[in-house]
Design a protein around this motif. Sequence first.
Motif, PDB file in Angstrom:
ATOM      1  N   GLU A   4     -29.137  20.958 -19.647  1.00 27.09           N
ATOM      2  CA  GLU A   4     -28.787  19.604 -20.071  1.00 27.09           C
ATOM      3  C   GLU A   4     -29.704  18.620 -19.357  1.00 27.09           C
ATOM      4  OE1 GLU A   4     -25.024  16.516 -19.769  1.00 27.09           O
ATOM      5  OE2 GLU A   4     -24.690  18.638 -19.363  1.00 27.09           O
ATOM      6  N   LEU A   5     -30.224  17.643 -20.109  1.00 30.96           N
ATOM      7  CA  LEU A   5     -31.070  16.588 -19.550  1.00 30.96           C
ATOM      8  C   LEU A   5     -30.417  15.248 -19.847  1.00 30.96           C
ATOM      9  CD1 LEU A   5     -33.763  15.562 -18.296  1.00 30.96           C
ATOM     10  CD2 LEU A   5     -34.680  15.564 -20.632  1.00 30.96           C
ATOM     11  N   ARG A   6     -30.274  14.427 -18.813  1.00 31.22           N
ATOM     12  CA  ARG A   6     -29.729  13.077 -18.972  1.00 31.22           C
ATOM     13  C   ARG A   6     -30.783  12.083 -18.484  1.00 31.22           C
ATOM     14  NH1 ARG A   6     -26.820   9.139 -15.767  1.00 31.22           N
ATOM     15  NH2 ARG A   6     -25.394   7.945 -17.073  1.00 31.22           N
ATOM     16  N   VAL A   7     -31.186  11.176 -19.362  1.00 30.73           N
ATOM     17  CA  VAL A   7     -32.136  10.132 -19.002  1.00 30.73           C
ATOM     18  C   VAL A   7     -31.347   8.831 -18.822  1.00 30.73           C
ATOM     19  CG1 VAL A   7     -34.213   8.871 -19.683  1.00 30.73           C
ATOM     20  CG2 VAL A   7     -33.948  11.286 -20.321  1.00 30.73           C
ATOM     21  N   GLY A  69     -40.275   3.152 -10.280  1.00 25.26           N
ATOM     22  CA  GLY A  69     -40.515   4.583 -10.206  1.00 25.26           C
ATOM     23  C   GLY A  69     -39.552   5.376 -11.055  1.00 25.26           C
ATOM     24  N   ILE A  70     -39.741   6.679 -10.991  1.00 25.97           N
ATOM     25  CA  ILE A  70     -38.891   7.623 -11.715  1.00 25.97           C
ATOM     26  C   ILE A  70     -38.440   8.681 -10.722  1.00 25.97           C
ATOM     27  CG2 ILE A  70     -38.789   9.308 -13.580  1.00 25.97           C
ATOM     28  CD1 ILE A  70     -40.912   7.633 -15.026  1.00 25.97           C
ATOM     29  N   ASP A  71     -37.157   8.964 -10.742  1.00 27.99           N
ATOM     30  CA  ASP A  71     -36.578   9.957  -9.852  1.00 27.99           C
ATOM     31  C   ASP A  71     -35.969  11.068 -10.699  1.00 27.99           C
ATOM     32  OD1 ASP A  71     -35.647  10.806  -7.159  1.00 27.99           O
ATOM     33  OD2 ASP A  71     -33.685  10.555  -8.112  1.00 27.99           O
ATOM     34  N   SER A  72     -36.052  12.275 -10.187  1.00 25.99           N
ATOM     35  CA  SER A  72     -35.478  13.427 -10.880  1.00 25.99           C
ATOM     36  C   SER A  72     -34.520  14.140  -9.939  1.00 25.99           C
ATOM     37  CB  SER A  72     -36.607  14.373 -11.310  1.00 25.99           C
ATOM     38  OG  SER A  72     -36.074  15.493 -11.987  1.00 25.99           O
ATOM     39  N   ILE A  73     -33.364  14.477 -10.460  1.00 30.22           N
ATOM     40  CA  ILE A  73     -32.359  15.193  -9.682  1.00 30.22           C
ATOM     41  C   ILE A  73     -31.908  16.394 -10.511  1.00 30.22           C
ATOM     42  CG2 ILE A  73     -30.486  13.744 -10.576  1.00 30.22           C
ATOM     43  CD1 ILE A  73     -29.138  14.025  -7.833  1.00 30.22           C
ATOM     44  N   PRO A  84     -24.070  30.313 -16.454  1.00 32.73           N
ATOM     45  CA  PRO A  84     -24.717  29.353 -15.558  1.00 32.73           C
ATOM     46  C   PRO A  84     -25.220  28.128 -16.320  1.00 32.73           C
ATOM     47  CG  PRO A  84     -26.138  31.256 -15.905  1.00 32.73           C
ATOM     48  CD  PRO A  84     -24.842  31.539 -16.612  1.00 32.73           C
ATOM     49  N   GLY A  85     -25.215  27.010 -15.637  1.00 30.74           N
ATOM     50  CA  GLY A  85     -25.711  25.772 -16.214  1.00 30.74           C
ATOM     51  C   GLY A  85     -26.738  25.127 -15.303  1.00 30.74           C
ATOM     52  N   ASP A  86     -27.637  24.374 -15.897  1.00 36.52           N
ATOM     53  CA  ASP A  86     -28.698  23.701 -15.160  1.00 36.52           C
ATOM     54  C   ASP A  86     -28.805  22.283 -15.714  1.00 36.52           C
ATOM     55  OD1 ASP A  86     -30.910  23.027 -13.664  1.00 36.52           O
ATOM     56  OD2 ASP A  86     -32.278  24.386 -14.682  1.00 36.52           O
ATOM     57  N   TRP A  87     -28.432  21.283 -14.880  1.00 40.69           N
ATOM     58  CA  TRP A  87     -28.424  19.883 -15.279  1.00 40.69           C
ATOM     59  C   TRP A  87     -29.556  19.152 -14.578  1.00 40.69           C
ATOM     60  CZ3 TRP A  87     -27.935  15.338 -12.518  1.00 40.69           C
ATOM     61  CH2 TRP A  87     -27.645  14.181 -13.249  1.00 40.69           C
ATOM     62  N   GLN A  88     -30.288  18.331 -15.320  1.00 41.38           N
ATOM     63  CA  GLN A  88     -31.334  17.502 -14.729  1.00 41.38           C
ATOM     64  C   GLN A  88     -31.109  16.060 -15.148  1.00 41.38           C
ATOM     65  OE1 GLN A  88     -35.379  18.377 -15.861  1.00 41.38           O
ATOM     66  NE2 GLN A  88     -36.227  16.959 -14.377  1.00 41.38           N
ATOM     67  N   GLY A  89     -31.187  15.165 -14.165  1.00 43.19           N
ATOM     68  CA  GLY A  89     -31.109  13.742 -14.428  1.00 43.19           C
ATOM     69  C   GLY A  89     -32.463  13.106 -14.161  1.00 43.19           C
ATOM     70  N   LEU A  90     -32.973  12.406 -15.137  1.00 45.57           N
ATOM     71  CA  LEU A  90     -34.227  11.671 -15.002  1.00 45.57           C
ATOM     72  C   LEU A  90     -33.847  10.208 -14.914  1.00 45.57           C
ATOM     73  CD1 LEU A  90     -37.321  11.966 -15.028  1.00 45.57           C
ATOM     74  CD2 LEU A  90     -37.217  11.550 -17.479  1.00 45.57           C
ATOM     75  N   ARG A  91     -34.126   9.562 -13.769  1.00 48.11           N
ATOM     76  CA  ARG A  91     -33.658   8.202 -13.504  1.00 48.11           C
ATOM     77  C   ARG A  91     -34.838   7.251 -13.391  1.00 48.11           C
ATOM     78  NH1 ARG A  91     -29.334  10.020  -8.916  1.00 48.11           N
ATOM     79  NH2 ARG A  91     -31.231  10.444  -7.767  1.00 48.11           N
ATOM     80  N   ARG A 127     -21.977   5.309  -0.578  1.00 48.94           N
ATOM     81  CA  ARG A 127     -22.898   5.094  -1.687  1.00 48.94           C
ATOM     82  C   ARG A 127     -23.503   6.420  -2.143  1.00 48.94           C
ATOM     83  NH1 ARG A 127     -25.072   4.690   3.052  1.00 48.94           N
ATOM     84  NH2 ARG A 127     -27.235   5.230   3.475  1.00 48.94           N
ATOM     85  N   VAL A 128     -24.053   6.412  -3.341  1.00 45.12           N
ATOM     86  CA  VAL A 128     -24.783   7.566  -3.850  1.00 45.12           C
ATOM     87  C   VAL A 128     -26.225   7.472  -3.355  1.00 45.12           C
ATOM     88  CG1 VAL A 128     -23.292   7.772  -5.878  1.00 45.12           C
ATOM     89  CG2 VAL A 128     -25.394   6.439  -6.040  1.00 45.12           C
ATOM     90  N   GLY A 129     -26.917   8.587  -3.331  1.00 43.08           N
ATOM     91  CA  GLY A 129     -28.296   8.628  -2.849  1.00 43.08           C
ATOM     92  C   GLY A 129     -29.249   7.762  -3.640  1.00 43.08           C
ATOM     93  N   LEU A 130     -28.918   7.473  -4.884  1.00 44.73           N
ATOM     94  CA  LEU A 130     -29.783   6.649  -5.726  1.00 44.73           C
ATOM     95  C   LEU A 130     -29.995   5.259  -5.139  1.00 44.73           C
ATOM     96  CD1 LEU A 130     -31.375   6.335  -8.371  1.00 44.73           C
ATOM     97  CD2 LEU A 130     -29.218   5.614  -9.446  1.00 44.73           C
ATOM     98  N   VAL A 131     -29.014   4.733  -4.425  1.00 45.48           N
ATOM     99  CA  VAL A 131     -29.165   3.413  -3.802  1.00 45.48           C
ATOM    100  C   VAL A 131     -30.314   3.452  -2.801  1.00 45.48           C
ATOM    101  CG1 VAL A 131     -28.069   1.681  -2.329  1.00 45.48           C
ATOM    102  CG2 VAL A 131     -26.748   2.789  -4.154  1.00 45.48           C
TER     103      VAL A 131
END
Length: 155
Positions: A4-7, A69-73, A84-91, A127-131
Amino acid sequence: MQQELRVAAYAVCVRDAEVLLARWVAKDGTRRWTLPGGGMDHGEDPVHTVVREVEEETGYLAEPTTLLGIDSIRRSWIGRLGVPGDWQGLRIIYEAQVTGGALRNETGGSTDLAAWHPLGSVPSLARVGLVDIGLDLWRTRPPVGRSRLTDPANG
């Protein structure tokens, strides 16, 4: 394996030595501050996403001024049936300035509060790490748009 990819697009809004944050409510009820922003709808432009999300979560009209910038998690999990599942967030992270509207809390969404916080108090917030990533990008403005906090070359 399920993939799964979430942008998503987020805003770093700083004025008068304060940063605008929204308090995210996790499914388990945990609350942590985050940058205003969120998931991009299919076919939506990322700039429109960040403008829409800032207004939804804070009440403010915002204008993105710089792509920071762009961050990927990435996260892995095991599903109910052992799959199994593999999730990626592109921020995608923008610097933005407030151009109108009025501060208010979101109702019925993924956040419950919006507030300005002094930059010096951010380390003491739940806070979340994104901050931290967003503020690092805002402060350092790396040429390739990658925070030193997530760059594998920095250990």
